[in-house]
Every structure is written in structure tokens, then in C-alpha cells.
Design a protein around this motif. Structure first.
Motif, PDB file in Angstrom:
ATOM      1  N   ALA A 119       0.355  -7.661  -9.462  1.00 36.56           N
ATOM      2  CA  ALA A 119      -0.426  -7.518  -8.227  1.00 36.56           C
ATOM      3  C   ALA A 119      -1.921  -7.654  -8.464  1.00 36.56           C
ATOM      4  N   GLY A 120      -2.438  -7.060  -9.522  1.00 45.08           N
ATOM      5  CA  GLY A 120      -3.867  -7.134  -9.793  1.00 45.08           C
ATOM      6  C   GLY A 120      -4.325  -8.558 -10.043  1.00 45.08           C
ATOM      7  N   MET A 141       0.804  -1.226   0.000  1.00 45.84           N
ATOM      8  CA  MET A 141       0.000   0.000   0.000  1.00 45.84           C
ATOM      9  C   MET A 141       0.838   1.277   0.000  1.00 45.84           C
ATOM     10  N   PRO A 142       1.926   1.367   0.784  1.00 46.72           N
ATOM     11  CA  PRO A 142       2.728   2.592   0.720  1.00 46.72           C
ATOM     12  C   PRO A 142       3.301   2.860  -0.675  1.00 46.72           C
ATOM     13  N   THR A 143       3.596   1.804  -1.436  1.00 44.52           N
ATOM     14  CA  THR A 143       4.093   1.981  -2.802  1.00 44.52           C
ATOM     15  C   THR A 143       3.055   2.709  -3.649  1.00 44.52           C
ATOM     16  N   ILE A 144       1.789   2.300  -3.540  1.00 44.15           N
ATOM     17  CA  ILE A 144       0.710   2.939  -4.295  1.00 44.15           C
ATOM     18  C   ILE A 144       0.533   4.381  -3.834  1.00 44.15           C
ATOM     19  N   ALA A 145       0.480   4.594  -2.524  1.00 45.43           N
ATOM     20  CA  ALA A 145       0.283   5.948  -1.995  1.00 45.43           C
ATOM     21  C   ALA A 145       1.427   6.870  -2.421  1.00 45.43           C
ATOM     22  N   ASN A 146       2.649   6.397  -2.380  1.00 41.15           N
ATOM     23  CA  ASN A 146       3.796   7.220  -2.790  1.00 41.15           C
ATOM     24  C   ASN A 146       3.735   7.551  -4.278  1.00 41.15           C
ATOM     25  N   PHE A 147       3.338   6.574  -5.107  1.00 40.65           N
ATOM     26  CA  PHE A 147       3.208   6.827  -6.541  1.00 40.65           C
ATOM     27  C   PHE A 147       2.145   7.888  -6.801  1.00 40.65           C
ATOM     28  N   VAL A 148       1.008   7.766  -6.148  1.00 39.01           N
ATOM     29  CA  VAL A 148      -0.076   8.744  -6.339  1.00 39.01           C
ATOM     30  C   VAL A 148       0.390  10.135  -5.892  1.00 39.01           C
ATOM     31  N   ASN A 149       1.048  10.212  -4.745  1.00 37.90           N
ATOM     32  CA  ASN A 149       1.534  11.514  -4.261  1.00 37.90           C
ATOM     33  C   ASN A 149       2.506  12.155  -5.236  1.00 37.90           C
ATOM     34  N   LEU A 186      -4.478  -3.424  -4.239  1.00 39.67           N
ATOM     35  CA  LEU A 186      -5.557  -3.359  -5.225  1.00 39.67           C
ATOM     36  C   LEU A 186      -6.763  -2.609  -4.649  1.00 39.67           C
ATOM     37  N   ILE A 187      -7.118  -2.901  -3.414  1.00 36.98           N
ATOM     38  CA  ILE A 187      -8.253  -2.228  -2.774  1.00 36.98           C
ATOM     39  C   ILE A 187      -7.982  -0.730  -2.641  1.00 36.98           C
ATOM     40  N   LEU A 188      -6.781  -0.366  -2.232  1.00 34.69           N
ATOM     41  CA  LEU A 188      -6.427   1.052  -2.127  1.00 34.69           C
ATOM     42  C   LEU A 188      -6.477   1.719  -3.501  1.00 34.69           C
ATOM     43  N   SER A 189      -5.929   1.065  -4.504  1.00 32.99           N
ATOM     44  CA  SER A 189      -5.934   1.623  -5.861  1.00 32.99           C
ATOM     45  C   SER A 189      -7.356   1.817  -6.366  1.00 32.99           C
ATOM     46  N   HIS A 190      -8.219   0.867  -6.099  1.00 28.29           N
ATOM     47  CA  HIS A 190      -9.625   0.968  -6.488  1.00 28.29           C
ATOM     48  C   HIS A 190     -10.268   2.184  -5.787  1.00 28.29           C
ATOM     49  N   SER A 191      -9.961   2.363  -4.517  1.00 20.61           N
ATOM     50  CA  SER A 191     -10.503   3.517  -3.772  1.00 20.61           C
ATOM     51  C   SER A 191      -9.996   4.828  -4.355  1.00 20.61           C
ATOM     52  N   ALA A 240     -13.207   2.869 -11.438  1.00 19.80           N
ATOM     53  CA  ALA A 240     -12.336   2.586 -10.294  1.00 19.80           C
ATOM     54  C   ALA A 240     -11.472   1.354 -10.572  1.00 19.80           C
ATOM     55  N   ASP A 241     -12.049   0.342 -11.220  1.00 26.34           N
ATOM     56  CA  ASP A 241     -11.270  -0.848 -11.588  1.00 26.34           C
ATOM     57  C   ASP A 241     -10.158  -0.489 -12.571  1.00 26.34           C
ATOM     58  N   GLN A 242     -10.479   0.341 -13.555  1.00 24.24           N
ATOM     59  CA  GLN A 242      -9.474   0.741 -14.549  1.00 24.24           C
ATOM     60  C   GLN A 242      -8.351   1.550 -13.902  1.00 24.24           C
ATOM     61  N   VAL A 243      -8.707   2.454 -13.005  1.00 22.57           N
ATOM     62  CA  VAL A 243      -7.687   3.234 -12.295  1.00 22.57           C
ATOM     63  C   VAL A 243      -6.804   2.314 -11.460  1.00 22.57           C
ATOM     64  N   SER A 244      -7.408   1.325 -10.811  1.00 22.63           N
ATOM     65  CA  SER A 244      -6.609   0.428  -9.968  1.00 22.63           C
ATOM     66  C   SER A 244      -5.572  -0.320 -10.800  1.00 22.63           C
ATOM     67  N   VAL A 245      -5.957  -0.791 -11.981  1.00 24.25           N
ATOM     68  CA  VAL A 245      -4.994  -1.480 -12.848  1.00 24.25           C
ATOM     69  C   VAL A 245      -3.905  -0.507 -13.284  1.00 24.25           C
ATOM     70  N   TYR A 246      -4.286   0.687 -13.687  1.00 23.79           N
ATOM     71  CA  TYR A 246      -3.315   1.702 -14.109  1.00 23.79           C
ATOM     72  C   TYR A 246      -2.298   1.990 -12.989  1.00 23.79           C
ATOM     73  N   LEU A 247      -2.797   2.240 -11.785  1.00 20.41           N
ATOM     74  CA  LEU A 247      -1.898   2.570 -10.678  1.00 20.41           C
ATOM     75  C   LEU A 247      -0.964   1.417 -10.349  1.00 20.41           C
ATOM     76  N   LEU A 248      -1.485   0.205 -10.325  1.00 19.84           N
ATOM     77  CA  LEU A 248      -0.637  -0.950 -10.016  1.00 19.84           C
ATOM     78  C   LEU A 248       0.470  -1.123 -11.060  1.00 19.84           C
ATOM     79  N   VAL A 249       0.115  -0.999 -12.333  1.00 18.14           N
ATOM     80  CA  VAL A 249       1.107  -1.162 -13.400  1.00 18.14           C
ATOM     81  C   VAL A 249       2.141  -0.038 -13.327  1.00 18.14           C
ATOM     82  N   LYS A 250       1.676   1.197 -13.215  1.00 16.32           N
ATOM     83  CA  LYS A 250       2.594   2.342 -13.179  1.00 16.32           C
ATOM     84  C   LYS A 250       3.481   2.343 -11.929  1.00 16.32           C
TER      85      LYS A 250
END
Length: 176
Positions: A150-151, A14-22, A106-111, A134-144
Motif C-alpha cells: 500500500a505504501g 482506512m477501516p483496516t488501519i483503524a481496526n489494527f490501531v484499536n 497511507l494518509i491516515l497512517s501518517h496522521s 510520522a512517515d515511519q509509523v505509517s509504513v509500520y502500520l501498513l505493513v503490520k
């Protein structure tokens, strides 16, 4: 136990996703992700995007202060995910930890998908369109964020867990 769940989440992906989004998106000041009990006294397993809202005091009356938008991950959700994955007997301990980590990412990315839809005023008229976005964004965030598998792993974990608990009934993979 909530403290153990929070510790597992801190060491998850989860911190990996949050850091990427930030690093990649300009979010409103004060926007944050929090892990907490969702509804005291009730066993609610969910994650949700909370829009900016007016704060209410202990008497239920608006106090004039605004609460910033946030993503709330309920520790009950994390506990339900962990229990379901830990109940899969043919996985090693390392595989269980990885699946827990990736499922929570995945749950965080979907949110974040729900948050982006609101924050950036994206047109999603129906509940189905919102969930698909939300599903499409979650895949995008996980890949990026460098988590390409992970998905798939998280979806597999949810599938393996079956319909154990409300979280998997609400968020079970559909026929797509």
C-alpha cells in the motif's frame, strides 16, 4: 460530493488501519477518527491530528468542556486525491479505486504517527523529525495491518498525480 467521498472512504482500506490501531495500541478515551469538512467555505485539503483541547461555544469562549484528541480527515482532501487519481488515464477503474483506498490508508497512517508522537510524549524536536517519525509509523502500520504494498502504491499514486492541488505540494515525496 461529500456523501460520495465518505462512501468511498468507508469502503477503502482506512477501516483496516483503524481496526489494527484499536487492537494494538492503548489510546486515550474518546480518541477517534472523523471525516468532515475542514474549514466551511474554504477549499482546504488536509488531514490533521487534533490534540485534546478545550471546547469553545458559539461565542468563541471556553465552555469548560474538553474535546478528545482526534484525527480529522477533510473530505476536501479525499476529493482532491480521488480527482487526481481519476485523472490518470492509463489506469483501470479497479486500479484507480485501489490506489485511492491505499493512498487514504497511507494518509491516515501518517496522521496516526503525529498522534502517537503527542499521545505517547515522544521526543521529536523539529518539524522534519516529526514528519520523518510520522512517515515511519505509517509504513509500520501498513505493513503490520497486512498492506505491505500500500505504501509503495500510494506513493506512486501521489507521484503520478504530480503537483495537482495543494495537498500534493505539501506532501509530495522528497528526494529520499
Amino acid at each position: 460530493k461529500p456523501s460520495q467521498i465518505v462512501k468511498s472512504l468507508e469502503s477503502s482500506a482506512m477501516p483496516t488501519i483503524a481496526n489494527f490501531v484499536n487492537a494494538s495500541f492503548r489510546l486515550p478515551a474518546g480518541f477517534h477518527v472523523t471525516v468532515n469538512q475542514c474549514v466551511p467555505g474554504k477549499d482546504v485539503a488536509n488531514a490533521m491530528y487534533l490534540k485534546e483541547s478545550e471546547d469553545v461555544g458559539s461565542q468563541g469562549e471556553p465552555n469548560g468542556e474538553m474535546l478528545p484528541a482526534a484525527i480529522l480527515l477533510c473530505w476536501e482532501l479525499a476529493g482532491a486525491v480521488k480527482t487526481s487519481i481519476d485523472g490518470t488515464p492509463y489506469l483501470t477503474a479497479d486500479a484507480r479505486e485501489r490506489l485511492f483506498s491505499e493512498t487514504m490508508a497511507l494518509i491516515l497512517s501518517h496522521s496516526f504517527g503525529h498522534a502517537f508522537s503527542d499521545i505517547f510524549h515522544l521526543p521529536n524536536s523539529s518539524k522534519s523529525e516529526q514528519e520523518n517519525f510520522a512517515d515511519q509509523v505509517s509504513v509500520y502500520l501498513l505493513v503490520k495491518a497486512g498492506m505491505k504494498k500500500a505504501g509503495i502504491n500510494a506513493a506512486t499514486a501521489i507521484f503520478l498525480a504530480g503537483n495537482k492541488g495543494e495537498v500534493f505540494k505539501k506532501h509530495a515525496p522528497d528526494k529520499r
